[in-house]
Write a protein that holds these residues in place. Structure first.
Motif, PDB file in Angstrom:
ATOM      1  N   GLY A  50      13.619   8.266  -4.029  1.00 56.53           N
ATOM      2  CA  GLY A  50      14.867   9.001  -4.124  1.00 56.53           C
ATOM      3  C   GLY A  50      15.314   9.671  -2.849  1.00 56.53           C
ATOM      4  N   SER A  51      14.536   9.550  -1.771  1.00 61.79           N
ATOM      5  CA  SER A  51      14.894  10.171  -0.495  1.00 61.79           C
ATOM      6  C   SER A  51      15.354   9.113   0.498  1.00 61.79           C
ATOM      7  N   MET A  52      16.411   9.419   1.243  1.00 65.10           N
ATOM      8  CA  MET A  52      16.913   8.524   2.275  1.00 65.10           C
ATOM      9  C   MET A  52      16.313   8.936   3.614  1.00 65.10           C
ATOM     10  N   LEU A  53      15.609   8.015   4.257  1.00 66.78           N
ATOM     11  CA  LEU A  53      14.855   8.321   5.466  1.00 66.78           C
ATOM     12  C   LEU A  53      15.328   7.465   6.628  1.00 66.78           C
ATOM     13  N   GLY A  61       0.782  -1.222   0.000  1.00 71.01           N
ATOM     14  CA  GLY A  61       0.000   0.000   0.000  1.00 71.01           C
ATOM     15  C   GLY A  61       0.813   1.271   0.000  1.00 71.01           C
ATOM     16  N   SER A  62       2.137   1.172  -0.077  1.00 69.55           N
ATOM     17  CA  SER A  62       2.984   2.362  -0.086  1.00 69.55           C
ATOM     18  C   SER A  62       3.981   2.260  -1.229  1.00 69.55           C
ATOM     19  N   ASP A  63       4.788   3.304  -1.398  1.00 71.87           N
ATOM     20  CA  ASP A  63       5.773   3.311  -2.467  1.00 71.87           C
ATOM     21  C   ASP A  63       6.869   2.284  -2.187  1.00 71.87           C
ATOM     22  N   PRO A  64       7.465   1.704  -3.241  1.00 71.69           N
ATOM     23  CA  PRO A  64       8.572   0.757  -3.041  1.00 71.69           C
ATOM     24  C   PRO A  64       9.717   1.406  -2.271  1.00 71.69           C
ATOM     25  N   ALA A  65      10.407   0.598  -1.481  1.00 70.16           N
ATOM     26  CA  ALA A  65      11.511   1.122  -0.672  1.00 70.16           C
ATOM     27  C   ALA A  65      12.678   0.155  -0.702  1.00 70.16           C
ATOM     28  N   LEU A  66      13.877   0.715  -0.612  1.00 72.86           N
ATOM     29  CA  LEU A  66      15.099  -0.065  -0.470  1.00 72.86           C
ATOM     30  C   LEU A  66      15.585   0.109   0.959  1.00 72.86           C
ATOM     31  N   PHE A  67      15.709  -0.996   1.700  1.00 76.25           N
ATOM     32  CA  PHE A  67      16.162  -0.952   3.089  1.00 76.25           C
ATOM     33  C   PHE A  67      17.644  -1.296   3.129  1.00 76.25           C
ATOM     34  N   ILE A  68      18.417  -0.517   3.867  1.00 78.03           N
ATOM     35  CA  ILE A  68      19.861  -0.728   3.926  1.00 78.03           C
ATOM     36  C   ILE A  68      20.320  -0.767   5.381  1.00 78.03           C
ATOM     37  N   GLY A  69      21.421  -1.466   5.609  1.00 82.28           N
ATOM     38  CA  GLY A  69      22.019  -1.532   6.935  1.00 82.28           C
ATOM     39  C   GLY A  69      23.523  -1.613   6.816  1.00 82.28           C
ATOM     40  N   GLY A  70      24.236  -1.221   7.858  1.00 85.73           N
ATOM     41  CA  GLY A  70      25.693  -1.250   7.829  1.00 85.73           C
ATOM     42  C   GLY A  70      26.269  -0.708   9.119  1.00 85.73           C
ATOM     43  N   SER A  71      27.363   0.045   9.002  1.00 87.79           N
ATOM     44  CA  SER A  71      28.022   0.595  10.186  1.00 87.79           C
ATOM     45  C   SER A  71      28.058   2.119  10.163  1.00 87.79           C
TER      46      SER A  71
END
Length: 309
Positions: free
Chosen positions: A31-34, A3-13
């Protein structure tokens, strides 16, 4: 998230992303990093989003998720962090030196089942089972703690929705599992041998979980299974995959089975498949760090020699 826009989830240090404070996790949408709440306290090594519910699972070496105590694995449903029964850990030490226990690390997460809901509205029965692999010896906390060597499963619906951890081990005949996961091979004198689970893959047709990493045995302490193993979720038994892999300190870093596929892609550091280092009478097949195992025919494809060192 449904129900929302596609998102890319990222993790690291990282602690800064796009000029803003973001503690080791973030998401990119339109295009925004949240930011995701206030993040976690240490490095993230694995991120898995449950596609049907939008719940996102994080694994790493952290003990805090925006003020919520966790044990190297947690999930975010858009409103709350899930402690997941205390996560995974190593035994506490009580010696006079004040030595702190090793921090558990989760390198791989695999989600199975769940759905029919969206994020924070999901009941425990609608959330997926969570398989985690890494470097740890225990899962859970208090009276619900279980021994789980480097791999474990979280069932959020167990115990009337309280959730419980379990090891991938069946101590009853005929399996007679005695090491609650994957470990070094042989006596306790070898306990210092490094053991890790780096990757997990699931084959639905056979209900089989494939496990890759750096280990010497699976299920039984003297079972000679090096760095690539299979666990049947039906019979609760461990087995070697296609005769195994070989090479100087063979290790598997990545496993992949595409949806509906009957092929297991294996990548890491190895020079042969279809044999192990101890199989002196088997020639195996020369392989350059990557190969494909057919789950139907039981044969290997070395992809024209693979990728040389």
């Amino acid at each position: 998230v449904p129900g929302s826009d596609p998102a890319l989830f990222i993790g690291g240090s990282f602690t800064i992303a796009n000029g803003a404070e973001m503690y080791r996790i973030s998401r990119i949408t339109n295009g925004s990093m949240l930011e995701t709440d206030k993040g976690v306290s240490n490095t993230v090594y694995s991120v898995q989003a449950h596609e049907t519910s939008g719940i996102v699972y994080y694994g790493g070496a952290f003990l805090d998720a925006t003020g919520v105590p966790v044990g190297s694995v947690t999930s975010w449903d858009g409103k709350n962090w899930d402690q997941m029964g205390g996560g995974v850990s190593f035994p506490s030490t009580c010696d006079a030196s004040g030595t702190q226990p090793e921090i558990a690390i989760v390198y791989s997460i695999l989600l199975l089942g769940g759905g029919g809901c969206i994020a924070f509205s999901c009941s425990p029965e609608q959330r997926p089972k969570v398989f985690v692999g890494g470097r740890f010896e225990l899962a859970g906390e208090g009276k619900n703690m279980v021994k789980a060597r480097n791999i474990a499963m979280w069932d959020p619906a167990a115990a009337n929705g309280e959730g419980r951890w379990s090891s991938l081990c069946d101590s009853n005949p005929p399996n007679r599992c005695d090491i609650d996961g994957v470990s070094y091979r042989g006596t306790s004198a070898q306990a210092a041998s490094p053991v890790y689970v780096f990757s997990l893959a699931y084959h639905a047709a056979s209900n089989m979980l494939y496990v890759g990493g750096l280990f010497q045995s699976a299920g039984q302490r003297y079972a000679n299974i090096n760095s690539l193993a299979a666990f049947s979720l039906t019979s609760k038994s461990w087995s070697i995959v296609g005769g195994g892999i070989a090479g100087p300190s063979p290790v598997v870093h990545a496993l992949y089975i595409s949806p509906g596929s009957q092929d297991l892609y294996v990548a890491g550091s190895f020079s042969a498949v279809g044999k192990q280092n101890s199989d002196v009478l088997s020639a195996g097949l020369n392989a350059g760090n990557i190969a494909v195992f057919s789950l139907t025919s039981g044969s290997w494809n070395t992809l024209n020699g693979g990728i040389p060192d």
